[in-house]
Scaffold this motif. Structure first.
Motif, PDB file in Angstrom:
ATOM      1  N   GLU A 219      -2.250  14.980   2.214  1.00 46.82           N
ATOM      2  CA  GLU A 219      -1.637  14.711   3.519  1.00 46.82           C
ATOM      3  C   GLU A 219      -2.303  13.522   4.203  1.00 46.82           C
TER       4      GLU A 219
ATOM      5  N   GLN B  68      -0.608   9.954   5.162  1.00 43.27           N
ATOM      6  CA  GLN B  68      -0.678   9.472   6.535  1.00 43.27           C
ATOM      7  C   GLN B  68      -1.281   8.074   6.580  1.00 43.27           C
TER       8      GLN B  68
ATOM      9  N   GLN C 273       0.543   4.693   7.959  1.00 44.74           N
ATOM     10  CA  GLN C 273      -0.024   3.934   9.063  1.00 44.74           C
ATOM     11  C   GLN C 273      -0.311   2.488   8.661  1.00 44.74           C
TER      12      GLN C 273
END
Length: 141
Positions: free
Chosen positions: A122, A126, A130
């Protein structure tokens, strides 16, 4: 930087826990693999680079020797050290190896912090989202 002229954009830090020769080696590797130092580019003599970076000749010699062992530079007696011709397959292998090493360090840090493999996936996803968004925004400017 033209062939054999100018200073290398290499800096070392006494605060960095990584040995100085590794700092030099890593920055030169990045410049070479990123195409900023094309094949045939003459690197400064070991003594000149040591003086420029305020470190020992042994430190800069070690960095050059390690890069030569990887096939990224060639040193010839009397001619100095130049960036080697690197095939695209070899360039990709080096890039992949560097990214894999960074991922291994990040995974090890996450495991030490108590993250599960699922959490690490995860976090990775992420981070990719980003960074991709940030890069896209930077390119739009």
């Amino acid at each position: 930087m033209s062939r054999g002229e100018g200073r290398l954009p290499v800096r070392i830090s006494m605060e960095d826990p990584e040995p100085m020769y590794r700092q030099i080696e890593g920055q030169l590797r990045k410049l070479i693999l990123g195409g900023h130092l094309p094949p045939g580019t003459r690197l400064p003599p070991v003594r000149a680079l040591a003086q420029d970076l305020s470190c020992s000749v042994i430190t800069t010699r070690r960095a050059y020797q390690d890069l030569e062992a990887e096939g990224l530079v060639r040193t010839r007696q009397g001619l100095g050290t130049v960036v080697a011709e690197i095939g695209e397959e070899e360039r990709a292998r080096h890039r992949r190896s560097a990214v894999l090493a960074a991922f291994r360090e990040a995974v090890e840090s996450g495991l030490r912090a108590g993250c599960s493999p699922g959490e690490l996936y995860e976090i990775f996803e992420q981070a990719v989202r980003q960074q991709t968004k940030r890069r896209d925004e930077d390119e739009a400017v």
